[in-house]
Design a protein around this motif. Sequence first.
Motif, PDB file in Angstrom:
ATOM      1  N   LEU A  61       0.837  -1.213   0.000  1.00  0.00           N
ATOM      2  CA  LEU A  61       0.000   0.000   0.000  1.00  0.00           C
ATOM      3  C   LEU A  61       0.863   1.250   0.000  1.00  0.00           C
ATOM      4  O   LEU A  61       0.571   2.222  -0.703  1.00  0.00           O
ATOM      5  CB  LEU A  61      -0.922   0.018   1.221  1.00  0.00           C
ATOM      6  N   ILE A  62       1.921   1.222   0.769  1.00  0.00           N
ATOM      7  CA  ILE A  62       2.839   2.369   0.795  1.00  0.00           C
ATOM      8  C   ILE A  62       3.497   2.530  -0.571  1.00  0.00           C
ATOM      9  O   ILE A  62       3.622   3.642  -1.090  1.00  0.00           O
ATOM     10  CB  ILE A  62       3.875   2.201   1.915  1.00  0.00           C
ATOM     11  N   LYS A  65       2.286   1.736  -3.466  1.00  0.00           N
ATOM     12  CA  LYS A  65       1.304   2.289  -4.403  1.00  0.00           C
ATOM     13  C   LYS A  65       1.183   3.798  -4.242  1.00  0.00           C
ATOM     14  O   LYS A  65       1.036   4.525  -5.218  1.00  0.00           O
ATOM     15  CB  LYS A  65      -0.060   1.635  -4.194  1.00  0.00           C
ATOM     16  N   GLN A  66       1.237   4.284  -3.019  1.00  0.00           N
ATOM     17  CA  GLN A  66       1.176   5.728  -2.788  1.00  0.00           C
ATOM     18  C   GLN A  66       2.381   6.424  -3.386  1.00  0.00           C
ATOM     19  O   GLN A  66       2.275   7.522  -3.926  1.00  0.00           O
ATOM     20  CB  GLN A  66       1.088   6.028  -1.294  1.00  0.00           C
ATOM     21  N   PHE A 110       2.089   7.193  -7.106  1.00  0.00           N
ATOM     22  CA  PHE A 110       1.275   8.356  -7.438  1.00  0.00           C
ATOM     23  C   PHE A 110       1.982   9.664  -7.105  1.00  0.00           C
ATOM     24  O   PHE A 110       1.656  10.702  -7.644  1.00  0.00           O
ATOM     25  CB  PHE A 110      -0.073   8.300  -6.726  1.00  0.00           C
ATOM     26  N   ASN A 111       2.930   9.619  -6.198  1.00  0.00           N
ATOM     27  CA  ASN A 111       3.673  10.814  -5.805  1.00  0.00           C
ATOM     28  C   ASN A 111       5.160  10.459  -5.838  1.00  0.00           C
ATOM     29  O   ASN A 111       5.723  10.006  -4.844  1.00  0.00           O
ATOM     30  CB  ASN A 111       3.251  11.272  -4.418  1.00  0.00           C
TER      31      ASN A 111
END
Length: 70
Positions: A39-40, A42-43, A46-47
Amino acid sequence: MKTFVFVLMIQTINNNYVESAEEFAFFRDLNRCIYFSELIAKQIRFNEHLPITSYCVTKWVDPKETVIFE
């Protein structure tokens, strides 16, 4: 008595060097640790300027002194 756990590690990166590495959470199940690490990741996709990475390591801990997530 110590318990074998999987630790979610969070690294802060600065100028392509590891600035800090911290134990973020303790899990009984490797799959849960990997889930949160992904999950980290994936973030970060995006950034691209988010200066962190994450991964899981193993560790023996005292369950009386450590919060262990299922």
